[in-house]
Design a protein around this motif. Structure first.
Motif, PDB file in Angstrom:
ATOM      1  N   ASN A  51      14.749 -11.087   2.859  1.00 10.77           N
ATOM      2  CA  ASN A  51      13.725 -10.367   2.433  1.00 10.77           C
ATOM      3  C   ASN A  51      12.255 -11.078   2.940  1.00 10.77           C
ATOM      4  N   TYR A  54      11.918 -11.980   6.691  1.00 12.49           N
ATOM      5  CA  TYR A  54      11.411 -10.903   7.374  1.00 12.49           C
ATOM      6  C   TYR A  54      10.109 -10.642   7.351  1.00 12.49           C
ATOM      7  N   PHE A  55       9.757 -10.416   5.976  1.00 11.13           N
ATOM      8  CA  PHE A  55       8.291  -9.894   5.812  1.00 11.13           C
ATOM      9  C   PHE A  55       7.269 -11.057   5.641  1.00 11.13           C
ATOM     10  N   GLU A  59       6.673 -11.055  10.113  1.00  2.00           N
ATOM     11  CA  GLU A  59       5.687 -10.374  10.029  1.00  2.00           C
ATOM     12  C   GLU A  59       4.322 -11.129  10.029  1.00  2.00           C
ATOM     13  N   TYR A 110      -1.719  -5.453   5.373  1.00  2.00           N
ATOM     14  CA  TYR A 110      -0.169  -5.961   5.787  1.00  2.00           C
ATOM     15  C   TYR A 110       0.026  -5.091   6.853  1.00  2.00           C
ATOM     16  N   VAL A 114       5.324  -0.619   3.977  1.00  2.00           N
ATOM     17  CA  VAL A 114       6.668  -0.815   3.166  1.00  2.00           C
ATOM     18  C   VAL A 114       6.765   0.323   1.984  1.00  2.00           C
ATOM     19  N   PHE A 124       0.709  -7.255  -1.138  1.00  2.00           N
ATOM     20  CA  PHE A 124       2.221  -7.483  -0.901  1.00  2.00           C
ATOM     21  C   PHE A 124       2.788  -8.721  -1.251  1.00  2.00           C
ATOM     22  N   LEU A 128       5.971  -9.464  -3.275  1.00  2.00           N
ATOM     23  CA  LEU A 128       6.909 -10.316  -2.995  1.00  2.00           C
ATOM     24  C   LEU A 128       7.441 -11.406  -3.997  1.00  2.00           C
TER      25      LEU A 128
END
Length: 148
Positions: A51, A54-55, A59, A110, A114, A124, A128
């Motif tokens: 998680n 990736y995020f 990103e 962002y 999502v 975000f 997270l």
């Protein structure tokens, strides 16, 4: 200012996750489940690594990462030493990604939608952090209940 605090919080909790995983007395217990605890600590650890990698890493930081979400929940028996190595890499990637984010970007959208709509980086990242803390608590309970 907010970004520095988020970096400190993520670094703190990634370190806590390493301590939790390392605290298992038997490596095979990382992968235990029972009728009421269906996600193993090993799978929750893989999920948090995937998680965040990736995020945040991909990103926000632009690091290469191909997420295998299915493996995060179905993979088994990854050695404890490998999980710890992956967490150490995550700590470096997450920190570098967030340090590379200009504070003015926090209020901008962002890049991914999502949850089906636009949200700021701040929103975000706070999400997270909450997600990470939630699963970190589950790992702690898993260890105390199933690592016998």
């Amino acid at each position: 200012m907010v970004l520095e605090e988020l970096i400190r919080l993520f670094e703190r909790d990634i370190k806590r996750m390493k301590v939790e995983i390392d605290a298992y007395s038997k490596e095979e217990n990382l992968w235990k489940v029972d009728q009421k605890i269906t996600n193993s600590a090993g799978n929750l650890c893989l999920h948090l690594i995937g998680n965040m990698s990736y995020f945040v890493g991909k990103e926000i930081g632009g690091f290469d990462y191909i997420r295998d979400r299915e493996f995060e929940f179905s993979g088994k028996n990854v050695p404890k030493s490998e999980l710890i190595e992956m967490m150490e890499k995550l700590e470096n990637v997450a920190t570098a990604s967030l340090e590379g984010l200009d504070e003015c970007m926090l209020e901008k959208d962002y890049p991914l939608e999502v949850f089906g709509g636009k949200m700021s980086h701040t929103y975000f990242l706070i999400h997270l952090f909450g997600h990470f803390s939630y699963h970190l608590g589950q790992i702690n309970y898993h260890r105390r209940i199933l690592d016998k």
